[in-house]
Design an enzyme around this catalytic site. Structure first.
Site, PDB file in Angstrom:
ATOM      1  N   ASP A   1      68.307  76.389  90.230  1.00  0.00           N
ATOM      2  CA  ASP A   1      67.369  75.559  89.471  1.00  0.00           C
ATOM      3  C   ASP A   1      67.325  74.177  90.121  1.00  0.00           C
ATOM      4  O   ASP A   1      68.152  73.314  89.831  1.00  0.00           O
ATOM      5  CB  ASP A   1      67.829  75.470  88.016  1.00  0.00           C
ATOM      6  CG  ASP A   1      66.766  74.858  87.106  1.00  0.00           C
ATOM      7  OD1 ASP A   1      65.707  74.462  87.630  1.00  0.00           O
ATOM      8  OD2 ASP A   1      67.002  74.782  85.901  1.00  0.00           O
ATOM      9  N   SER A   2      66.358  73.983  91.029  1.00  0.00           N
ATOM     10  CA  SER A   2      66.250  72.704  91.723  1.00  0.00           C
ATOM     11  C   SER A   2      64.872  72.069  91.589  1.00  0.00           C
ATOM     12  O   SER A   2      64.696  70.899  91.912  1.00  0.00           O
ATOM     13  CB  SER A   2      66.585  72.867  93.212  1.00  0.00           C
ATOM     14  OG  SER A   2      65.770  73.858  93.817  1.00  0.00           O
ATOM     15  N   LYS A   3      63.870  72.852  91.122  1.00  0.00           N
ATOM     16  CA  LYS A   3      62.529  72.344  90.812  1.00  0.00           C
ATOM     17  C   LYS A   3      61.939  71.538  91.965  1.00  0.00           C
ATOM     18  O   LYS A   3      61.399  70.446  91.789  1.00  0.00           O
ATOM     19  CB  LYS A   3      62.545  71.512  89.529  1.00  0.00           C
ATOM     20  CG  LYS A   3      63.057  72.291  88.313  1.00  0.00           C
ATOM     21  CD  LYS A   3      63.085  71.429  87.075  1.00  0.00           C
ATOM     22  CE  LYS A   3      63.601  72.190  85.871  1.00  0.00           C
ATOM     23  NZ  LYS A   3      65.056  72.470  85.951  1.00  0.00           N
ATOM     24  N   ARG A   4      62.007  72.113  93.158  1.00  0.00           N
ATOM     25  CA  ARG A   4      61.474  71.435  94.333  1.00  0.00           C
ATOM     26  C   ARG A   4      59.957  71.569  94.411  1.00  0.00           C
ATOM     27  O   ARG A   4      59.365  72.470  93.825  1.00  0.00           O
ATOM     28  CB  ARG A   4      62.083  72.029  95.600  1.00  0.00           C
ATOM     29  CG  ARG A   4      63.600  71.962  95.691  1.00  0.00           C
ATOM     30  CD  ARG A   4      64.097  70.548  95.790  1.00  0.00           C
ATOM     31  NE  ARG A   4      65.491  70.510  96.232  1.00  0.00           N
ATOM     32  CZ  ARG A   4      66.246  69.427  96.217  1.00  0.00           C
ATOM     33  NH1 ARG A   4      65.762  68.299  95.750  1.00  0.00           N
ATOM     34  NH2 ARG A   4      67.486  69.473  96.660  1.00  0.00           N
TER      35      ARG A   4
END
Length: 299
Positions: A105-108
């Site tokens: 979960d890094s939402k890049r």
């Protein structure tokens, strides 16, 4: 085997649609682990893994929010303890629970060249099975990630679609015109996700569980498109998990492709009410996971 196959096989083999979030809150850990900081969180989670194996209580995916780990790095002091813990947890999951996907979960989401580097970071450096992606900068931002959604790479991505945080309405509710139809922005994003998924199976969507009517509406739109869903916003509420699963069933959505996430609501559930960890905390955590599995009732 594609990412869709991995999801389906994991759901049926482990009889679970739960995505177990591993977001360490150091101050919520039992004292023996708390004094070790982020390294104590590693040992805390490893004991949970062992209890899951012993009790045969499994999940359908693991999700690790990168921010909860990298904040513990001190690069100017040559201290990368947060990154090391993240790596060791992913390695432990792959060894102990083969076949259960790991979602980073890094939402890049950035311009194409930068997104290409972030995609390599997620899939090559961290060896994740899937990653969360922001669609705000459009197709050229998402395409370096969706490129990995193939039978050869077997990766998945979850594009932020309808989020459960209070501020999501600031942009996601804005009225827009898509083609000739007026709709809120999040529905226009859903149509774009469907377009991307048609070319790259494994492209999925993040939809919060706070508004069940919106969840039903979007699940109904996605139900025949083979688009995996990641559903946060459940927290520690078994009832919300049950309602979310019922909503998906009523929309005709293929449940094996959904993952309903709970993080601290399972792994640190005592912290929400200000309680201390129970003496048999590892049993309590696994019991909470078992309860979530029963609430969703996937067989």
């Amino acid at each position: 085997m594609s990412y869709l196959d991995i999801l389906g096989e994991s759901a049926h083999k482990n009889r679970s649609l739960v995505c177990l979030g591993l977001d360490p809150v150091v101050e919520a850990l039992p004292e023996a682990f708390r004094k070790e900081g982020i390294v104590g969180a590693l040992h805390f989670f490893l004991e949970i893994f062992q209890m899951m194996k012993n009790e045969k209580v499994l999940c359908g995916a693991f999700k690790l929010n990168q921010g909860f780990y990298l904040v513990h790095d001190r690069p100017f002091d040559d201290d990368f303890s947060g990154s090391r813990v993240l790596a060791r947890l992913i390695k432990a999951i792959n060894e102990l629970f083969p076949g259960i996907p790991v979602i980073l979960d890094s939402k890049r989401g950035d311009i194409k060249k930068s997104s290409a580097n972030y995609a390599l970071e997620a899939f090559t450096v961290w060896q994740a099975n899937a990653v969360t992606v922001s669609p705000y900068m459009g197709s050229d931002s998402v395409s370096p990630f969706s490129h990995f959604c193939s039978h050869s790479d077997k990766k998945g991505i979850y594009v932020l679609n309808r989020n459960s945080n209070p501020g999501a309405k600031d942009f996601q509710d804005l009225p827009t015109v898509h083609g000739k139809e007026k709709m809120p922005l999040y529905k226009a994003v859903a149509e774009k996700i469907a377009e991307w998924a048609e070319k790259h199976p494994g492209v999925g969507a993040v939809i919060g569980a706070v508004s069940l009517p919106e969840l039903r509406d979007l699940a109904g739109f996605y139900h025949d498109k083979k688009i995996p869903l990641l559903i946060p916003g459940v927290g520690s509420h078994h009832g919300t998990a049950r309602e979310a699963a019922h909503t998906l069933r009523s929309a005709g959505y293929e449940l094996s492709l959904v993952r309903i996430n709970s993080s601290r609501g399972i792994t640190h559930h005592w912290h929400r009410t200000g309680e201390l960890p129970p003496d048999r905390w590892e049993h309590s955590v696994v019991d909470a996971l078992r309860s979530f599995n029963h609430a969703i009732d996937f067989r």
